[in-house]
Each structure stands twice: as structure tokens, then as C-alpha cells.
Design a protein around this motif. Sequence first.
Motif, PDB file in Angstrom:
ATOM      1  N   VAL A  63       0.874  -1.175   0.000  1.00 10.05           N
ATOM      2  CA  VAL A  63       0.000   0.000   0.000  1.00 10.05           C
ATOM      3  C   VAL A  63       0.908   1.221   0.000  1.00 10.05           C
ATOM      4  CG1 VAL A  63      -1.723   1.320   1.290  1.00 10.05           C
ATOM      5  CG2 VAL A  63      -1.867  -1.174   1.204  1.00 10.05           C
ATOM      6  N   GLY A  64       0.593   2.184  -0.850  1.00  7.04           N
ATOM      7  CA  GLY A  64       1.417   3.379  -0.926  1.00  7.04           C
ATOM      8  C   GLY A  64       0.626   4.572  -1.430  1.00  7.04           C
ATOM      9  N   VAL A  65       1.358   5.593  -1.837  1.00 10.35           N
ATOM     10  CA  VAL A  65       0.749   6.822  -2.332  1.00 10.35           C
ATOM     11  C   VAL A  65       1.457   7.261  -3.610  1.00 10.35           C
ATOM     12  CG1 VAL A  65       0.000   7.644  -0.067  1.00 10.35           C
ATOM     13  CG2 VAL A  65       2.277   8.250  -0.907  1.00 10.35           C
ATOM     14  N   ARG A  66       0.797   8.147  -4.341  1.00 12.58           N
ATOM     15  CA  ARG A  66       1.429   8.735  -5.517  1.00 12.58           C
ATOM     16  C   ARG A  66       2.580   9.617  -5.080  1.00 12.58           C
ATOM     17  NH1 ARG A  66      -3.997  10.861  -7.848  1.00 12.58           N
ATOM     18  NH2 ARG A  66      -4.897   8.922  -8.613  1.00 12.58           N
ATOM     19  N   ALA A  67       3.635   9.606  -5.857  1.00  7.90           N
ATOM     20  CA  ALA A  67       4.812  10.430  -5.563  1.00  7.90           C
ATOM     21  C   ALA A  67       4.619  11.861  -6.052  1.00  7.90           C
ATOM     22  CB  ALA A  67       6.051   9.817  -6.201  1.00  7.90           C
ATOM     23  N   ARG A  68       3.633  12.090  -6.904  1.00 12.43           N
ATOM     24  CA  ARG A  68       3.358  13.417  -7.470  1.00 12.43           C
ATOM     25  C   ARG A  68       1.901  13.782  -7.246  1.00 12.43           C
ATOM     26  NH1 ARG A  68       5.270  10.647 -12.229  1.00 12.43           N
ATOM     27  NH2 ARG A  68       7.443  10.256 -11.785  1.00 12.43           N
ATOM     28  N   LEU A  69       1.622  15.066  -7.331  1.00  9.98           N
ATOM     29  CA  LEU A  69       0.238  15.536  -7.193  1.00  9.98           C
ATOM     30  C   LEU A  69      -0.588  15.072  -8.380  1.00  9.98           C
ATOM     31  CD1 LEU A  69       0.892  19.114  -5.867  1.00  9.98           C
ATOM     32  CD2 LEU A  69       0.146  17.124  -4.567  1.00  9.98           C
ATOM     33  N   PRO A  70      -1.855  14.839  -8.248  1.00 10.30           N
ATOM     34  CA  PRO A  70      -2.607  14.966  -7.009  1.00 10.30           C
ATOM     35  C   PRO A  70      -2.378  13.764  -6.092  1.00 10.30           C
ATOM     36  CG  PRO A  70      -4.066  14.173  -8.717  1.00 10.30           C
ATOM     37  CD  PRO A  70      -2.706  14.421  -9.367  1.00 10.30           C
ATOM     38  N   PHE A  71      -2.536  13.989  -4.792  1.00 12.01           N
ATOM     39  CA  PHE A  71      -2.365  12.927  -3.821  1.00 12.01           C
ATOM     40  C   PHE A  71      -3.368  11.814  -4.103  1.00 12.01           C
ATOM     41  CE2 PHE A  71      -3.769  10.713  -0.046  1.00 12.01           C
ATOM     42  CZ  PHE A  71      -2.570  10.242   0.452  1.00 12.01           C
ATOM     43  N   GLY A  72      -2.952  10.589  -3.919  1.00 14.48           N
ATOM     44  CA  GLY A  72      -3.835   9.448  -4.054  1.00 14.48           C
ATOM     45  C   GLY A  72      -3.179   8.212  -3.493  1.00 14.48           C
ATOM     46  N   ALA A  73      -3.966   7.408  -2.849  1.00 17.35           N
ATOM     47  CA  ALA A  73      -3.472   6.141  -2.322  1.00 17.35           C
ATOM     48  C   ALA A  73      -3.556   5.081  -3.412  1.00 17.35           C
ATOM     49  CB  ALA A  73      -4.290   5.724  -1.110  1.00 17.35           C
ATOM     50  N   HIS A  74      -2.747   4.052  -3.280  1.00 17.97           N
ATOM     51  CA  HIS A  74      -2.761   2.962  -4.249  1.00 17.97           C
ATOM     52  C   HIS A  74      -2.318   1.682  -3.552  1.00 17.97           C
ATOM     53  CE1 HIS A  74      -2.907   1.219  -8.192  1.00 17.97           C
ATOM     54  NE2 HIS A  74      -1.631   0.850  -8.171  1.00 17.97           N
ATOM     55  N   PHE A  93       4.954   5.812  -7.548  1.00 16.17           N
ATOM     56  CA  PHE A  93       4.390   5.485  -6.235  1.00 16.17           C
ATOM     57  C   PHE A  93       5.474   5.406  -5.163  1.00 16.17           C
ATOM     58  CE2 PHE A  93       1.595   3.440  -9.377  1.00 16.17           C
ATOM     59  CZ  PHE A  93       0.426   4.125  -9.098  1.00 16.17           C
ATOM     60  N   ARG A  94       5.085   5.684  -3.946  1.00 13.33           N
ATOM     61  CA  ARG A  94       5.945   5.516  -2.777  1.00 13.33           C
ATOM     62  C   ARG A  94       5.258   4.540  -1.836  1.00 13.33           C
ATOM     63  NH1 ARG A  94       8.981   7.448  -5.724  1.00 13.33           N
ATOM     64  NH2 ARG A  94      10.055   9.423  -5.572  1.00 13.33           N
ATOM     65  N   PRO A  95       5.874   3.394  -1.581  1.00 16.88           N
ATOM     66  CA  PRO A  95       5.273   2.423  -0.658  1.00 16.88           C
ATOM     67  C   PRO A  95       5.211   2.975   0.769  1.00 16.88           C
ATOM     68  CG  PRO A  95       7.164   1.477  -1.823  1.00 16.88           C
ATOM     69  CD  PRO A  95       7.120   2.921  -2.149  1.00 16.88           C
ATOM     70  N   LEU A  96       4.113   2.717   1.453  1.00 15.40           N
ATOM     71  CA  LEU A  96       3.987   3.052   2.873  1.00 15.40           C
ATOM     72  C   LEU A  96       4.268   1.822   3.726  1.00 15.40           C
ATOM     73  CD1 LEU A  96       0.825   5.331   2.844  1.00 15.40           C
ATOM     74  CD2 LEU A  96       3.229   6.021   2.965  1.00 15.40           C
ATOM     75  N   PHE A  97       3.700   0.685   3.310  1.00 16.04           N
ATOM     76  CA  PHE A  97       4.000  -0.581   3.982  1.00 16.04           C
ATOM     77  C   PHE A  97       3.755  -1.738   3.048  1.00 16.04           C
ATOM     78  CE2 PHE A  97      -0.419   0.181   5.074  1.00 16.04           C
ATOM     79  CZ  PHE A  97      -1.014  -1.047   4.910  1.00 16.04           C
TER      80      PHE A  97
END
Length: 105
Positions: A63-74, A93-97
Motif C-alpha cells: 500500500v502506498g501513495v502517488r509520488a506526485r500531485l494529485p495525492f492518491g493512495a494505491h 508510487f511511494r510504498p507506505l508498507f
Amino acid sequence: MTRLRKGARPATYAEARAAREAVVAVSLRCAGDEGCLPRSLATVLPCRAVPGRARGTWPTWTVGVRARLPFGAHAWVEAEGRMVEERADPSYFRPLFSVPAEGAT
């Protein structure tokens, strides 16, 4: 997720891809752009119950987020160190966990 992965070996890219393809073939929700969470969850579960294998396999669930705007989870799955059938470049993307196979790094 850590309980579900217990005892499974790491999934190969081909195994994870086959599971993902089966999921998107039967679910319009999982096949859509907004279906990343159910798609990723529905991909790891059939890998766990591979017929003929005592403990099945486990791709890395991330689970992570976009590295660029707009913010979004993925959410996505990885196998053999790469994202499985994602259309975007991994640097997007940047992984969160992550939950890798037990014992995998």
C-alpha cells in the motif's frame, strides 16, 4: 495479512500475474482504475490456495501513495521485485508498507 501469508513461499511473477488476470477477468470493479485495493487483496488470496501446493504462495502486498500531485493512495502486488501488471511506472508510487512472504526481505 501477516497471518494469511504464514508458511507460504514467495510467489513468482507468473503466479501473481495469473492470479491478477483471473481477478480482473471476473470483476469489473477490480478491473477498473478505482479498484486497486480490492484487486490487490483478491490477487493475493488465490495465490495462497494454489492447488497441489501444501502452503501456496504469497506475492508482496503493498500500500502506498502517488509520488506526485494529485495525492492518491494505491495498493498493488509485487513479485520477483517488480510490480505485477501495473500500468504506471514504479517511480510514480511511494510504498507506505508491504507484507512480503514470510522470511522474504
